[in-house]
Design a protein around this motif. Structure first.
Motif, PDB file in Angstrom:
ATOM      1  N   ASP A  55       0.704  -0.972  -0.382  1.00 41.84           N
ATOM      2  CA  ASP A  55       0.401   0.146  -0.163  1.00 41.84           C
ATOM      3  C   ASP A  55       0.412   0.896   0.092  1.00 41.84           C
ATOM      4  O   ASP A  55       0.694   2.030   1.213  1.00 41.84           O
ATOM      5  CB  ASP A  55      -0.989  -0.523   1.336  1.00 41.84           C
ATOM      6  CG  ASP A  55      -1.457   1.521   0.677  1.00 41.84           C
ATOM      7  OD1 ASP A  55      -2.633   0.700  -0.244  1.00 41.84           O
ATOM      8  OD2 ASP A  55      -2.160   1.708   1.986  1.00 41.84           O
ATOM      9  N   HIS A  56       1.428   1.449  -1.326  1.00 46.94           N
ATOM     10  CA  HIS A  56       1.917   2.728  -1.173  1.00 46.94           C
ATOM     11  C   HIS A  56       2.935   2.803  -2.877  1.00 46.94           C
ATOM     12  O   HIS A  56       1.672   2.821  -3.490  1.00 46.94           O
ATOM     13  CB  HIS A  56       3.510   2.544  -0.971  1.00 46.94           C
ATOM     14  CG  HIS A  56       4.339   0.965  -1.369  1.00 46.94           C
ATOM     15  ND1 HIS A  56       4.560   1.057  -2.782  1.00 46.94           N
ATOM     16  CD2 HIS A  56       4.680   0.731  -0.690  1.00 46.94           C
ATOM     17  CE1 HIS A  56       5.480  -0.289  -2.420  1.00 46.94           C
ATOM     18  NE2 HIS A  56       5.196  -0.737  -1.172  1.00 46.94           N
ATOM     19  N   TYR A 101      -0.209   6.421   7.131  1.00 42.36           N
ATOM     20  CA  TYR A 101      -1.203   5.927   6.880  1.00 42.36           C
ATOM     21  C   TYR A 101      -2.324   6.002   7.453  1.00 42.36           C
ATOM     22  O   TYR A 101      -2.270   6.042   8.683  1.00 42.36           O
ATOM     23  CB  TYR A 101      -0.572   4.397   6.790  1.00 42.36           C
ATOM     24  CG  TYR A 101      -2.240   3.798   6.635  1.00 42.36           C
ATOM     25  CD1 TYR A 101      -2.405   3.222   5.352  1.00 42.36           C
ATOM     26  CD2 TYR A 101      -3.321   3.504   6.918  1.00 42.36           C
ATOM     27  CE1 TYR A 101      -3.836   2.512   4.101  1.00 42.36           C
ATOM     28  CE2 TYR A 101      -4.227   2.522   6.845  1.00 42.36           C
ATOM     29  CZ  TYR A 101      -4.725   2.312   6.051  1.00 42.36           C
ATOM     30  OH  TYR A 101      -5.289   1.398   5.222  1.00 42.36           O
ATOM     31  N   ASP A 151      -6.227   6.087   8.486  1.00 43.97           N
ATOM     32  CA  ASP A 151      -7.814   5.231   7.583  1.00 43.97           C
ATOM     33  C   ASP A 151      -8.987   5.678   8.404  1.00 43.97           C
ATOM     34  O   ASP A 151      -8.955   5.840   9.921  1.00 43.97           O
ATOM     35  CB  ASP A 151      -7.593   4.232   8.554  1.00 43.97           C
ATOM     36  CG  ASP A 151      -8.837   3.897   8.226  1.00 43.97           C
ATOM     37  OD1 ASP A 151      -9.887   3.444   7.988  1.00 43.97           O
ATOM     38  OD2 ASP A 151      -7.983   1.832   8.565  1.00 43.97           O
ATOM     39  N   ARG A 173      -8.400   5.542   3.084  1.00 47.21           N
ATOM     40  CA  ARG A 173      -7.775   5.018   4.378  1.00 47.21           C
ATOM     41  C   ARG A 173      -6.010   4.972   3.281  1.00 47.21           C
ATOM     42  O   ARG A 173      -6.199   4.164   2.265  1.00 47.21           O
ATOM     43  CB  ARG A 173      -8.348   3.065   3.863  1.00 47.21           C
ATOM     44  CG  ARG A 173      -9.945   3.486   4.988  1.00 47.21           C
ATOM     45  CD  ARG A 173     -10.255   1.711   4.376  1.00 47.21           C
ATOM     46  NE  ARG A 173     -11.173   1.617   4.732  1.00 47.21           N
ATOM     47  CZ  ARG A 173     -11.934   0.594   4.909  1.00 47.21           C
ATOM     48  NH1 ARG A 173     -11.608  -0.055   3.819  1.00 47.21           N
ATOM     49  NH2 ARG A 173     -13.348   0.729   5.926  1.00 47.21           N
ATOM     50  N   HIS A 174      -5.201   5.862   2.710  1.00 47.48           N
ATOM     51  CA  HIS A 174      -4.405   5.609   2.283  1.00 47.48           C
ATOM     52  C   HIS A 174      -3.512   6.488   2.922  1.00 47.48           C
ATOM     53  O   HIS A 174      -3.333   7.373   3.732  1.00 47.48           O
ATOM     54  CB  HIS A 174      -5.400   5.889   0.957  1.00 47.48           C
ATOM     55  CG  HIS A 174      -4.804   7.568   1.037  1.00 47.48           C
ATOM     56  ND1 HIS A 174      -6.227   7.759   1.062  1.00 47.48           N
ATOM     57  CD2 HIS A 174      -4.409   8.679   1.463  1.00 47.48           C
ATOM     58  CE1 HIS A 174      -6.817   9.083   0.548  1.00 47.48           C
ATOM     59  NE2 HIS A 174      -5.359   9.276   1.109  1.00 47.48           N
ATOM     60  N   GLY A 175      -2.176   5.979   2.447  1.00 51.77           N
ATOM     61  CA  GLY A 175      -0.792   7.012   3.279  1.00 51.77           C
ATOM     62  C   GLY A 175      -0.571   7.817   1.600  1.00 51.77           C
ATOM     63  O   GLY A 175       0.789   8.687   1.938  1.00 51.77           O
ATOM     64  N   ASN A 184      -4.995  14.080   2.603  1.00 52.77           N
ATOM     65  CA  ASN A 184      -4.008  13.910   1.927  1.00 52.77           C
ATOM     66  C   ASN A 184      -3.104  15.556   1.558  1.00 52.77           C
ATOM     67  O   ASN A 184      -1.310  15.885   1.126  1.00 52.77           O
ATOM     68  CB  ASN A 184      -4.550  12.919   0.780  1.00 52.77           C
ATOM     69  CG  ASN A 184      -4.629  13.452   0.186  1.00 52.77           C
ATOM     70  OD1 ASN A 184      -5.167  14.174  -0.345  1.00 52.77           O
ATOM     71  ND2 ASN A 184      -5.765  12.334  -0.447  1.00 52.77           N
TER      72      ASN A 184
END
Length: 244
Positions: A39-40, A107, A109, A136-138, A178
Motif C-alpha cells: 500500500d504505497h 497511513y 484511516d 484509507r491511504h498514505g 492528504n
C-alpha cells in the motif's frame, strides 16, 4: 446488489492470455482498491506497468468501444499512472497526473465527506451531492501541473472534493487527509465514463458500515443502504443504457 453480474478475473490470467474473456468482453472494469504490491505509491506504478507493457492494447480497445471504468485508492493510482486519467484530448497513454505521499506522513484511516460537482460529466456520480466515505491511504495527494489543474476545473473533471465542517471544499487536515490541491478527491475523463477516487465507496455498501449508524438508527434517520452503493448503481445503469 445493483443488478450487475460481477466476475473476478486474476490479473495474471489476463496478462498470460489464459482468462476465458478479454477486457473488451465486459462493459465495466474495476481497478480495485486495497493492497496491490503493497500500500504505497509504487503499488500503482507496478500495477500500471504490468498493464502498459502486456495489456494496454486491450485496455485502449475497451475504452474506445465505450467501456466504463472505476478506480478506487490503489486503482486510482493505477489509472493516473497509465494516463487513463485524466484522459485529456482523448489521450489515454500519457500520464498527466499522479498521487503523492500525504502532506502528513503516514497511513490515515478515517471517514471524510465528499462534495460532488453537479456539472461534471461523470456518469458514476449523477444526481449525487455529498457523501461520507472511509479514506484509507498514505499516498493520496493529487498532483498535476497548474495547466492541467486549470483544464480539469474548466471541464468539470474534478468530480469529488473533500469538504470541511462548514460544507465547503477544504485544504485543512483532517477533512482533507492528504493535502490535495483544490481539495481533489476524485477525477473523471472528459467522457465521464472513467472515474477514479481515493476514498472507498466499496466500503460503505450497508448502513451499518457508517460509524454513526447506531445513533442514526436510534434517531430513525438511518438509511436503507450504504451511500457508496449509489456510485455503483450509477455505473451499472449507465453501462446498461449503453448496451440497450
Amino acid at each position: 446488489m445493483v443488478g450487475a453480474r460481477p466476475e473476478r478475473v486474476h490479473l495474471l490470467e489476463l496478462l498470460e492470455g489464459t482468462a476465458r474473456h478479454r477486457l473488451g468482453d465486459y462493459p465495466v472494469l474495476a481497478f480495485i482498491g486495497g493492497f496491490a504490491f503493497g500500500d504505497h505509491l509504487g503499488a500503482g506504478f507496478v500495477f500500471a506497468n504490468k498493464i502498459r507493457y502486456r495489456l494496454y492494447d486491450q485496455l485502449l480497445e475497451f475504452i474506445a468501444r465505450g467501456g466504463l471504468a472505476l478506480g478506487v485508492c490503489n486503482g486510482f493510482q493505477t489509472m493516473t499512472r497509465l494516463g487513463v486519467l485524466p484522459g485529456l484530448d482523448g489521450d489515454y497513454r500519457t500520464p498527466r497526473a499522479s498521487l503523492a505521499p500525504n502532506d502528513r506522513a503516514g497511513y490515515r484511516d478515517a471517514w471524510v465527506t465528499l462534495g460532488f460537482d453537479p456539472a461534471s460529466p461523470c456518469l458514476w456520480t449523477r444526481g449525487l451531492e455529498r457523501m461520507d466515505l472511509p479514506s484509507r491511504h498514505g499516498e493520496g495527494k493529487f498532483i498535476a501541473s497548474e495547466q492541467t489543474l486549470g483544464r480539469l476545473r474548466d471541464q468539470h473533471q474534478i468530480v469529488a472534493r473533500y469538504l470541511g465542517a462548514d460544507g465547503a471544499p477544504t485544504q485543512d487536515w483532517p477533512h482533507n487527509p492528504n493535502g490535495s490541491p483544490d481539495a481533489i478527491a476524485g477525477i473523471c475523463d472528459p467522457s465521464g465514463r472513467l472515474f477514479g477516487l481515493m476514498p472507498h465507496p466499496d466500503a460503505f455498501l450497508y448502513p451499518f458500515h457508517h460509524p454513526d449508524w447506531a445513533r442514526r438508527r436510534v434517531l430513525g434517520t438511518a438509511a436503507q443502504e450504504g451511500a457508496g452503493l449509489a456510485i455503483f448503481r450509477n455505473g451499472v445503469d449507465a453501462a446498461a443504457a449503453e448496451l440497450a
